[in-house]
Design a protein around this motif. Structure first.
Motif, mmCIF file in Angstrom:
data_model
loop_
_atom_site.group_PDB
_atom_site.id
_atom_site.type_symbol
_atom_site.label_atom_id
_atom_site.label_comp_id
_atom_site.label_asym_id
_atom_site.label_seq_id
_atom_site.Cartn_x
_atom_site.Cartn_y
_atom_site.Cartn_z
ATOM 1 N N SER A 1 6.750 -5.886 8.347
ATOM 2 C CA SER A 1 6.493 -4.462 8.121
ATOM 3 C C SER A 1 5.717 -3.838 9.276
ATOM 4 O O SER A 1 5.475 -2.633 9.271
ATOM 5 N N THR B 1 -1.579 -2.554 11.282
ATOM 6 C CA THR B 1 -0.813 -1.323 11.484
ATOM 7 C C THR B 1 0.374 -1.523 12.417
ATOM 8 O O THR B 1 0.395 -2.407 13.270
ATOM 9 N N GLY B 2 1.382 -0.685 12.204
ATOM 10 C CA GLY B 2 2.571 -0.683 13.044
ATOM 11 C C GLY B 2 2.802 0.721 13.564
ATOM 12 O O GLY B 2 2.765 0.990 14.757
ATOM 13 N N ASN B 3 3.010 1.634 12.630
ATOM 14 C CA ASN B 3 3.304 3.018 12.987
ATOM 15 C C ASN B 3 2.065 3.891 13.124
ATOM 16 O O ASN B 3 2.178 5.106 13.242
ATOM 17 N N ASP C 1 9.381 -2.668 2.769
ATOM 18 C CA ASP C 1 8.389 -2.103 1.850
ATOM 19 C C ASP C 1 8.563 -0.612 1.564
ATOM 20 O O ASP C 1 8.380 -0.166 0.437
ATOM 21 N N HIS D 1 0.329 -9.686 6.685
ATOM 22 C CA HIS D 1 -0.182 -8.453 7.299
ATOM 23 C C HIS D 1 -1.695 -8.374 7.150
ATOM 24 O O HIS D 1 -2.428 -8.085 8.102
ATOM 25 N N THR E 1 -2.773 -4.894 2.726
ATOM 26 C CA THR E 1 -1.638 -3.977 2.642
ATOM 27 C C THR E 1 -0.504 -4.474 1.752
ATOM 28 O O THR E 1 0.342 -3.680 1.351
ATOM 29 N N ALA E 2 -0.441 -5.771 1.477
ATOM 30 C CA ALA E 2 0.649 -6.255 0.617
ATOM 31 C C ALA E 2 0.211 -7.480 -0.175
ATOM 32 O O ALA E 2 -0.718 -8.192 0.211
ATOM 33 N N GLY F 1 0.097 4.819 10.919
ATOM 34 C CA GLY F 1 -0.033 5.760 9.814
ATOM 35 C C GLY F 1 -1.306 5.505 9.017
ATOM 36 O O GLY F 1 -2.152 6.397 8.838
ATOM 37 N N ASP F 2 -1.435 4.270 8.561
ATOM 38 C CA ASP F 2 -2.549 3.919 7.708
ATOM 39 C C ASP F 2 -3.887 4.103 8.441
ATOM 40 O O ASP F 2 -4.847 4.652 7.899
ATOM 41 N N PHE G 1 0.814 -1.229 0.000
ATOM 42 C CA PHE G 1 0.000 0.000 0.000
ATOM 43 C C PHE G 1 0.841 1.270 0.000
ATOM 44 O O PHE G 1 0.350 2.350 -0.318
ATOM 45 N N LYS G 2 2.112 1.140 0.349
ATOM 46 C CA LYS G 2 2.957 2.333 0.432
ATOM 47 C C LYS G 2 3.094 3.034 -0.917
ATOM 48 O O LYS G 2 3.419 4.223 -0.968
HETATM 49 C C1 LIG Z 1 4.097 -0.404 6.280
HETATM 50 C C2 LIG Z 1 3.199 -1.581 6.309
HETATM 51 C C3 LIG Z 1 2.216 -1.747 7.296
HETATM 52 C C4 LIG Z 1 2.065 -0.803 8.463
HETATM 53 O O1 LIG Z 1 1.699 0.474 8.076
HETATM 54 P P1 LIG Z 1 1.595 1.668 9.159
HETATM 55 O O2 LIG Z 1 1.439 2.908 8.374
HETATM 56 O O3 LIG Z 1 2.869 1.611 9.926
HETATM 57 O O4 LIG Z 1 0.452 1.410 9.998
HETATM 58 C C5 LIG Z 1 1.371 -2.833 7.195
HETATM 59 N N1 LIG Z 1 1.494 -3.748 6.200
HETATM 60 C C6 LIG Z 1 2.429 -3.617 5.230
HETATM 61 C C7 LIG Z 1 2.518 -4.654 4.175
HETATM 62 C C8 LIG Z 1 3.320 -2.540 5.246
HETATM 63 O O5 LIG Z 1 4.245 -2.427 4.288
#
Ligand SMILES: *Cc1c(COP(=O)(O)O)cnc(C)c1O
Length: 469
Positions: free
Chosen positions: A307, A254-256, A143, A386, A410-411, A258-259, A111-112
């Motif tokens: 990620s 999610t991790g950071n 990613d 993810h 997301t991927a 952001g999404d 998704f980035k």
């Molecule tokens: C970066 C990423 C996330 C986490 O995104 P955040 O913006 O940190 O929440 C989740 N899944 C994939 C595949 C990513 O590359």
């Protein structure tokens, strides 16, 4: 549109300066001074628009005063024209009222691309107008690096240096970075781990003498433009499922933060979202906050969903700012406390307010693989690890079966073959057509020791289209 810092002590900036800024000078993150709010009639009138046209309508207020309408339209058409699927962000139905929003149809299969394809073009536009060159330094666990390189490869005014931990990203991820060749593209494999890479980026922002006056730009998710671009697909998905006349729920791996923060903004801009689910892996600081009001730093655990392997969530501060009535000094005090103790919690009524919208779940590797296998068994659809965490969290935390539940995909599973293999379903994901020859392409990468001076010397030597700064 003006942007203010979450810590209240930095000057307000316009969009163009925020695009180039990174962290605010007071250590905070930039957020819009006033969030635009759309009416039901306005949102309803956008049904059926092509992705880039919807993107123009949703993001236009954020760039107002900095990017002219005609330029912005052209940039958006180019940005989303490179996606492999005509719908850009197609929905796939998994179960009753349950959908995956496929955000992996871009050039690097995660998704980035939605944000970084746009960021690269916006930078190019602004820098060309200013006749200025910049250096980008970024750290990646996989990613972000490839998406940033793909997004910036055509930018004449940008030299991009991406550090990844040597031998610690998957081969697909490494090749997606190292096979993009260009005088302005520099892959550095650091003999260290991801945190070492990130520390070197931070240290370089703090002391920029080695850049001889060239500006340094951030591409991680503290950059406001990335968050902004991610708001659009919430509108796109919800409109297809009956919004604004019916509410929609989202589950976000999610991790950071952001999404999912982009989803929170979409709701505050008028999109009827009745629930946002924070889906984490074992690195569950966000889940600990949402479930128990404890935002406590823990050690890092390597998982099958790398990620999302983080210890602290950089964008969480943006939510804290709103939860504290946009009081920058209160946020500043909280973040100081967090820095000193590694712990943070908020007053009960603020936490309750957050819980009206957010639910959460942490899913370990075993649960991730079980969900990949479960969904593959039900439908034949192959999830990446993810997205699988998002599906598991959606199924556990869902508030209403009557409303559509959208899981952000997301991927693409081909990026994470290990998890798919461990799920034991006997299906191996295939590279899509535009990457079919990835394993035959030439690579370019420099291995450097885990040493700040060596990295900075390298940037100084190559930061001007491969020549010294
Ligand atoms: C970066 C990423 C996330 C986490 O995104 P955040 O913006 O940190 O929440 C989740 N899944 C994939 C595949 C990513 O590359």
């Amino acid at each position: 549109m003006r942007y203010i810092s979450t810590r209240g002590q930095a000057p307000a900036l316009n969009f163009e300066d925020v695009l180039l800024a990174g962290l605010a000078s007071d250590g905070g993150l930039y957020v819009p001074e006033n969030l635009p709010r759309f009416t039901v009639e306005e949102i309803a009138s956008w049904a059926g628009l092509p992705y880039h046209e919807l993107a123009f309508r949703v993001m236009r207020p954020f760039v107002a005063g900095s990017i002219a309408d005609a330029d912005f339209k052209r940039i958006l058409e180019e940005t989303y024209g490179v996606f492999a699927h005509k719908a850009v962000a197609p929905l796939t139905q998994l179960g009753a009222n349950e959908w995956v929003l496929e955000l992996f149809q871009g050039p690097t299969l995660a998704f980035k691309d939605f944000a970084l394809q746009l960021l690269g073009r916006l930078l190019d536009h602004v820098l060309t107008r200013r006749n200025e060159r910049v250096v980008i330094m970024g750290a990646t666990s996989g990613d972000t690096g490839s998406a940033a390189i793909e997004g910036c490869k055509a930018c004449d005014n940008v030299d991009i240096f991406i550090m990844h931990p040597h031998n610690r990203v998957s081969e697909v991820q490494r090749r997606q970075m190292t096979t993009i060749l260009g005088d302005n593209i520099h892959n550095i494999a650091i003999e260290g781990n991801f945190d070492d890479c990130q520390e070197m980026v931070k240290a370089s922002f703090a002391d920029q003498g080695f850049l001889k006056g060239t500006r340094l730009v951030a591409v991680n998710s503290i950059n406001w433009a990335r968050i902004m671009a991610q708001i659009v697909y919430y509108f796109h998905a919800a409109l297809q499922l009956g919004a604004p006349h019916r509410s929609v729920a989202f589950s976000v791996p999610t991790g950071n933060f952001g999404d999912i923060f982009a989803g929170y903004l979409a709701r505050n801009m008028g999109l009827p979202i009745n629930q946002l689910i924070v889906a984490t892996n074992r690195n569950d600081i966000l889940h600990r906050f949402m479930s128990g009001n404890r935002y406590d730093k823990d050690t890092l655990h390597a998982s099958l969903s790398p990620s999302m392997d983080i210890m602290v969530s950089s964008n969480f501060e943006r939510l804290l700012f709103d939860l504290h009535g946009r009081n920058g000094l209160a946020v500043s005090a909280l973040m100081d406390e967090f820095k000193a103790t590694g712990k943070l919690s908020v007053e009960d009524d603020r936490w309750t307010e957050a819980r009206r919208l957010f639910d959460s779940l942490a899913v370990d590797d075993e649960g991730t693989c079980a969900t990949i296998a479960e969904v593959h068994g039900e439908t034949g659809y192959l999830l990446d690890p993810h997205t699988a965490i998002g599906v598991k969290a959606a199924r556990e935390c869902r508030r209403s079966l009557a409303l559509p539940m959208v899981i952000l995909g997301t991927a693409h599973p081909v990026k994470f073959p290990e998890a798919v293999e461990k799920a034991g379903i006997g299906a191996a994901p295939q590279l899509p057509a535009h990457l079919a020859d990835l394993f035959q392409r030439a690579e370019r990468c420099t291995v450097l020791p885990n040493d700040l001076k060596a990295v900075q010397a390298f940037v100084g030597q190559h930061g001007n289209r491969g020549k010294p700064l």
